[in-house]
Design a protein around this motif. Sequence first.
Motif, mmCIF file in Angstrom:
data_model
loop_
_atom_site.group_PDB
_atom_site.id
_atom_site.type_symbol
_atom_site.label_atom_id
_atom_site.label_comp_id
_atom_site.label_asym_id
_atom_site.label_seq_id
_atom_site.Cartn_x
_atom_site.Cartn_y
_atom_site.Cartn_z
ATOM 1 N N TYR A 232 -89.859 -9.518 -33.601
ATOM 2 C CA TYR A 232 -91.202 -10.040 -33.379
ATOM 3 C C TYR A 232 -91.854 -10.562 -34.669
ATOM 4 O O TYR A 232 -92.266 -11.724 -34.720
ATOM 5 N N PRO A 233 -91.970 -9.746 -35.732
ATOM 6 C CA PRO A 233 -92.613 -10.284 -36.943
ATOM 7 C C PRO A 233 -91.839 -11.437 -37.559
ATOM 8 O O PRO A 233 -92.426 -12.410 -38.029
ATOM 9 N N SER A 234 -90.503 -11.350 -37.521
ATOM 10 C CA SER A 234 -89.727 -12.413 -38.159
ATOM 11 C C SER A 234 -89.899 -13.731 -37.425
ATOM 12 O O SER A 234 -90.087 -14.779 -38.060
ATOM 13 N N LEU A 235 -89.860 -13.730 -36.114
ATOM 14 C CA LEU A 235 -90.032 -14.988 -35.383
ATOM 15 C C LEU A 235 -91.470 -15.491 -35.441
ATOM 16 O O LEU A 235 -91.705 -16.700 -35.486
ATOM 17 N N ILE A 236 -92.438 -14.587 -35.442
ATOM 18 C CA ILE A 236 -93.831 -15.029 -35.539
ATOM 19 C C ILE A 236 -94.074 -15.726 -36.878
ATOM 20 O O ILE A 236 -94.634 -16.827 -36.929
ATOM 21 N N PHE A 237 -93.615 -15.111 -37.964
ATOM 22 C CA PHE A 237 -93.809 -15.735 -39.278
ATOM 23 C C PHE A 237 -92.988 -17.006 -39.433
ATOM 24 O O PHE A 237 -93.456 -17.992 -40.008
ATOM 25 N N PHE A 238 -91.778 -17.008 -38.904
ATOM 26 C CA PHE A 238 -90.928 -18.192 -39.029
ATOM 27 C C PHE A 238 -91.526 -19.370 -38.267
ATOM 28 O O PHE A 238 -91.632 -20.479 -38.795
ATOM 29 N N MET A 239 -91.925 -19.148 -37.036
ATOM 30 C CA MET A 239 -92.467 -20.251 -36.226
ATOM 31 C C MET A 239 -93.859 -20.665 -36.725
ATOM 32 O O MET A 239 -94.203 -21.844 -36.680
ATOM 33 N N GLY A 240 -94.660 -19.720 -37.220
ATOM 34 C CA GLY A 240 -95.949 -20.086 -37.821
ATOM 35 C C GLY A 240 -95.750 -20.939 -39.060
ATOM 36 O O GLY A 240 -96.442 -21.934 -39.276
ATOM 37 N N ILE B 37 -88.205 -13.479 -25.236
ATOM 38 C CA ILE B 37 -86.961 -13.891 -24.587
ATOM 39 C C ILE B 37 -85.763 -13.211 -25.252
ATOM 40 O O ILE B 37 -84.860 -12.706 -24.570
ATOM 41 N N LEU B 38 -85.743 -13.193 -26.583
ATOM 42 C CA LEU B 38 -84.616 -12.581 -27.289
ATOM 43 C C LEU B 38 -84.515 -11.084 -27.048
ATOM 44 O O LEU B 38 -83.415 -10.539 -26.897
ATOM 45 N N THR B 39 -85.639 -10.394 -27.014
ATOM 46 C CA THR B 39 -85.572 -8.940 -26.782
ATOM 47 C C THR B 39 -85.245 -8.617 -25.329
ATOM 48 O O THR B 39 -84.681 -7.561 -25.054
ATOM 49 N N THR B 40 -85.569 -9.517 -24.416
ATOM 50 C CA THR B 40 -85.264 -9.278 -23.013
ATOM 51 C C THR B 40 -83.776 -9.454 -22.734
ATOM 52 O O THR B 40 -83.172 -8.647 -22.025
ATOM 53 N N TYR B 41 -83.172 -10.484 -23.286
ATOM 54 C CA TYR B 41 -81.795 -10.825 -22.938
ATOM 55 C C TYR B 41 -80.759 -10.416 -23.977
ATOM 56 O O TYR B 41 -79.572 -10.667 -23.780
ATOM 57 N N THR B 42 -81.152 -9.833 -25.086
ATOM 58 C CA THR B 42 -80.194 -9.376 -26.088
ATOM 59 C C THR B 42 -80.523 -7.936 -26.477
ATOM 60 O O THR B 42 -81.513 -7.361 -26.022
ATOM 61 N N GLN B 43 -79.701 -7.382 -27.329
ATOM 62 C CA GLN B 43 -79.900 -6.016 -27.795
ATOM 63 C C GLN B 43 -80.532 -5.980 -29.191
ATOM 64 O O GLN B 43 -80.401 -4.999 -29.904
ATOM 65 N N LEU B 44 -81.204 -7.048 -29.582
ATOM 66 C CA LEU B 44 -81.828 -7.112 -30.907
ATOM 67 C C LEU B 44 -82.982 -6.126 -31.002
ATOM 68 O O LEU B 44 -83.651 -5.823 -30.009
ATOM 69 N N ASP B 45 -83.230 -5.643 -32.218
ATOM 70 C CA ASP B 45 -84.299 -4.674 -32.461
ATOM 71 C C ASP B 45 -85.660 -5.358 -32.302
ATOM 72 O O ASP B 45 -85.951 -6.350 -32.958
ATOM 73 N N GLU B 46 -86.481 -4.796 -31.433
ATOM 74 C CA GLU B 46 -87.773 -5.397 -31.124
ATOM 75 C C GLU B 46 -88.717 -5.380 -32.322
ATOM 76 O O GLU B 46 -89.485 -6.311 -32.522
#
Length: 116
Positions: A91-99, A78-87
Amino acid sequence: MEVAIVFMFLFAVVFGIFYLFYSTRNKERLALIEKGVDAKIFMQGERQKKSTLTGRVVVLNLSLLLMGIGLGVFLALILTTYTQLDEEAIYPSLIFFMGGLGLFTGFHLTKKLEDE
């Protein structure tokens, strides 16, 4: 050839862990028997209750970890689709954070489960 070496090391590590576990358990039991502790603690009935709780804890933590990883991937998409954040960073930061958040939740739920 390298694959064979990796599998040999993996086998050696697994064997070493099991060997240390069972030899340490045996030494602890012998020490307890020498001190005259009742042998009922080695019986299966006591372990059955604990193993049921252990099974529930493992399933709970694993399910929360996998849900956290799935939620992390979804939020990263969702964040990469609607923002200009680096893909590659999101991805790794949110995967590790939510895990990690899932494991933290599992820790607190396990504590509550053990208190019951």
